[in-house]
Design a protein around this motif. Structure first.
Motif, PDB file in Angstrom:
ATOM      1  N   UNK A 351       0.810  -1.210   0.000  1.00 23.54           N
ATOM      2  CA  UNK A 351       0.000   0.000   0.000  1.00 23.54           C
ATOM      3  C   UNK A 351       0.842   1.257   0.000  1.00 23.54           C
ATOM      4  N   UNK A 352       1.946   1.238   0.751  1.00 21.82           N
ATOM      5  CA  UNK A 352       2.834   2.396   0.800  1.00 21.82           C
ATOM      6  C   UNK A 352       3.459   2.648  -0.567  1.00 21.82           C
ATOM      7  N   UNK A 353       3.844   1.581  -1.234  1.00 23.09           N
ATOM      8  CA  UNK A 353       4.404   1.724  -2.586  1.00 23.09           C
ATOM      9  C   UNK A 353       3.377   2.308  -3.544  1.00 23.09           C
ATOM     10  N   UNK A 354       2.126   1.883  -3.414  1.00 22.22           N
ATOM     11  CA  UNK A 354       1.064   2.425  -4.265  1.00 22.22           C
ATOM     12  C   UNK A 354       0.903   3.929  -4.036  1.00 22.22           C
ATOM     13  N   UNK A 355       0.978   4.364  -2.778  1.00 20.77           N
ATOM     14  CA  UNK A 355       0.884   5.794  -2.478  1.00 20.77           C
ATOM     15  C   UNK A 355       2.035   6.561  -3.128  1.00 20.77           C
ATOM     16  N   UNK A 356       3.239   6.035  -2.989  1.00 19.35           N
ATOM     17  CA  UNK A 356       4.406   6.708  -3.585  1.00 19.35           C
ATOM     18  C   UNK A 356       4.289   6.753  -5.106  1.00 19.35           C
ATOM     19  N   UNK A 357       3.731   5.706  -5.697  1.00 19.44           N
ATOM     20  CA  UNK A 357       3.552   5.708  -7.149  1.00 19.44           C
ATOM     21  C   UNK A 357       2.536   6.764  -7.580  1.00 19.44           C
ATOM     22  N   UNK A 358       1.509   6.980  -6.774  1.00 18.30           N
ATOM     23  CA  UNK A 358       0.545   8.040  -7.073  1.00 18.30           C
ATOM     24  C   UNK A 358       1.223   9.403  -7.057  1.00 18.30           C
ATOM     25  N   UNK A 359       2.033   9.644  -6.038  1.00 18.72           N
ATOM     26  CA  UNK A 359       2.770  10.911  -5.980  1.00 18.72           C
ATOM     27  C   UNK A 359       3.735  11.031  -7.161  1.00 18.72           C
ATOM     28  N   UNK A 360       4.424   9.942  -7.469  1.00 19.78           N
ATOM     29  CA  UNK A 360       5.373   9.982  -8.586  1.00 19.78           C
ATOM     30  C   UNK A 360       4.654  10.265  -9.901  1.00 19.78           C
ATOM     31  N   UNK A 361       3.480   9.679 -10.085  1.00 24.36           N
ATOM     32  CA  UNK A 361       2.717   9.911 -11.311  1.00 24.36           C
ATOM     33  C   UNK A 361       2.227  11.356 -11.381  1.00 24.36           C
TER      34      UNK A 361
END
Length: 465
Positions: A351-361
């Motif tokens: 879940x944390x990785x998914x959050x970081x990917x949202x910010x990165x996108x």
């Protein structure tokens, strides 16, 4: 300067607006947030929260109003920016609501929802009334003057948690420095766009770095130093680091000189060492960072950083489940500085990785808009706004995971903080406007083979770089 026939777009070529894609993604973002809200209720009370339908309807209405504004006023805007912002804001409300269940006397989610509504209202206002981002370039010096006033005013108010960054009037409190970062980004972009050639090709060369003349570099350095000086007095080192990073990134993008990155890193290291050694409040945070478990060895119990690390460890790969963690043990900053620890414990590394990917996108789409824009001011402003989001995420995530010392900033959209969520919505609105300008059909497409003046200037700037 003219283009060849092969380079010209085909007559009658339709540019996709992607508003249908945006609407579909918004529906998914709202549904994911509502599912998270229900999961918290099931995890804590084994029942669906009675106000789940109201929460979903409220978030859906805000998303719909924002979508209508974009559809009518920025039809060619990037279709991913708004859905990502809605999803992050919705997940932030879910995490704050989950922590509210552990602190019945301190309900923050209703207040955060009010601030989110105000932020979406400002988002709509910016999208509707700002028809051309280049209008902001005219108000560069007014922007920096307003930013300095906003940063100076909190000095005359009492400190909160060791920092003078808040203005409290009765039951209302807000952080002016959050709004100042947008104004400074506008000023830096406007000044560097107007003086980019002088900054890159004039002055004295020292080693491999081309130093501009003091007449050109002096004003912007003076503004930056004054901003950092005020923030150091207020002990707001997180925002100081943010402004410094923004200044160096925009200076590098405007001049194309990689030497500015090396100079920026050197100055940042010297400044961090000096402040960390001499300022007691910062020195204590550095000590906690160097040994987060020292308080346990001394018999005083785990501190906030230690509890944060325990929360990440307890989450493992898939997390404990929403509502089933114990990150509230972090204390008073669990809903603000350390809310990422709740996400890490209850959603796990996945879940944390998914959050970081949202910010990165979100950041990547901002950079994409910058690459497609033709005017230097628009490019620098898009890079600056995207860099602000990227720096905030790095500084906050690095602090709560023990990578760097804590700085006391708010995670964009996720953490409790009215000023922060409102400012983030304004930044997304500006990125929407910039991406609409970048993706809109250009005048030369009506007459193949002719390049418009704006594109000619943009190509000339690329050639110089």
């Amino acid at each position: 300067m003219t283009a060849t026939t092969a380079d010209a777009p085909l007559p009658g070529l339709r540019h996709p607006k992607r508003r249908g894609v945006e609407f579909s993604l918004l529906v998914c973002a709202v549904l994911i947030s509502v599912f998270g809200y229900i999961a918290v209720g099931l995890g804590r009370n084994h029942a669906v929260p009675p106000d789940a339908a109201g929460y979903g309807a409220g978030l859906g209405m805000l998303a719909l109003l924002a979508h209508i504004a974009v559809r009518l006023r920025a039809p060619y805007a990037d279709p991913l920016l708004l859905p990502i912002a809605v999803l992050l804001n919705g997940l932030g409300l879910v995490l704050i609501y989950r922590l509210d269940l552990e602190t019945p006397g301190d309900k923050a989610a209703p207040t955060q929802l009010v601030w989110s509504t105000f932020g979406v209202a400002l988002f709509i206002a910016v999208v509707v009334f700002l028809r051309d981002h280049r209008l902001l370039q005219r108000y560069a010096y007014l922007s920096v003057a307003t930013a300095l006033v906003l940063m100076i005013v909190p000095i005359f108010f009492p400190a909160v948690n060791g920092a003078k960054i808040w203005i409290r009037l009765g039951g209302l409190s807000f952080q002016p420095g959050e709004f100042a970062k947008i104004l400074l980004a506008v000023f830096f972009a406007a000044y560097l766009a107007a003086n980019r050639n002088a900054l890159a090709y004039t002055g004295r060369k020292v080693w491999r770095l081309q130093l501009p003349t003091g007449r050109v570099l002096g004003p912007i350095v003076a503004i930056w130093l004054l901003s950092v000086f005020v923030l150091v007095i207020e002990r707001d080192l997180g925002t100081s680091l943010l402004f410094f990073g923004l200044f160096v990134i925009l200076l590098y993008v405007a001049t194309g000189r990689t030497g500015w990155i090396a100079v920026g890193l050197l100055l940042a290291a010297v400044g961090a060492f000096a402040v960390g050694s001499l300022e007691p409040h910062v020195h204590s945070r550095v000590q906690d960072w160097l040994d987060p478990f020292a308080s346990i060895a001394a018999g005083r119990g785990p501190g906030q950083l230690a509890q944060s690390l325990f929360a990440f460890a307890a989450g493992g790969m898939l997390g404990t489940g929403l509502g089933l963690g114990r990150s509230v043990l972090i204390g008073f900053a669990a809903k603000s500085d350390f809310i990422l620890a709740t996400a890490g414990e209850e959603l796990g590394l996945v879940g944390l990785t998914a959050l970081f990917l949202l910010y990165a996108l979100l950041v990547a789409r901002g950079y994409r808009a910058a690459l497609a824009l033709l005017d230097p001011f628009g490019r620098l402003l898009a890079v600056g706004l995207s860099a602000i989001l990227a720096l905030q995420v790095f500084v906050i995530a690095g602090g709560v995971t023990g990578l760097i010392p804590l700085t006391g900033m708010a995670m964009p959209f996720l953490a409790q903080g009215g000023s922060s969520v409102v400012t983030n919505w304004v930044m997304v609105a500006l990125l929407i406007r910039l991406s609409d300008s970048a993706r809109s059909p250009r005048p030369e497409e009506a007459e193949p083979g002719v390049i418009a003046p704006a594109e000619e200037n943009g190509n000339a700037w690329r050639d110089q770089r």
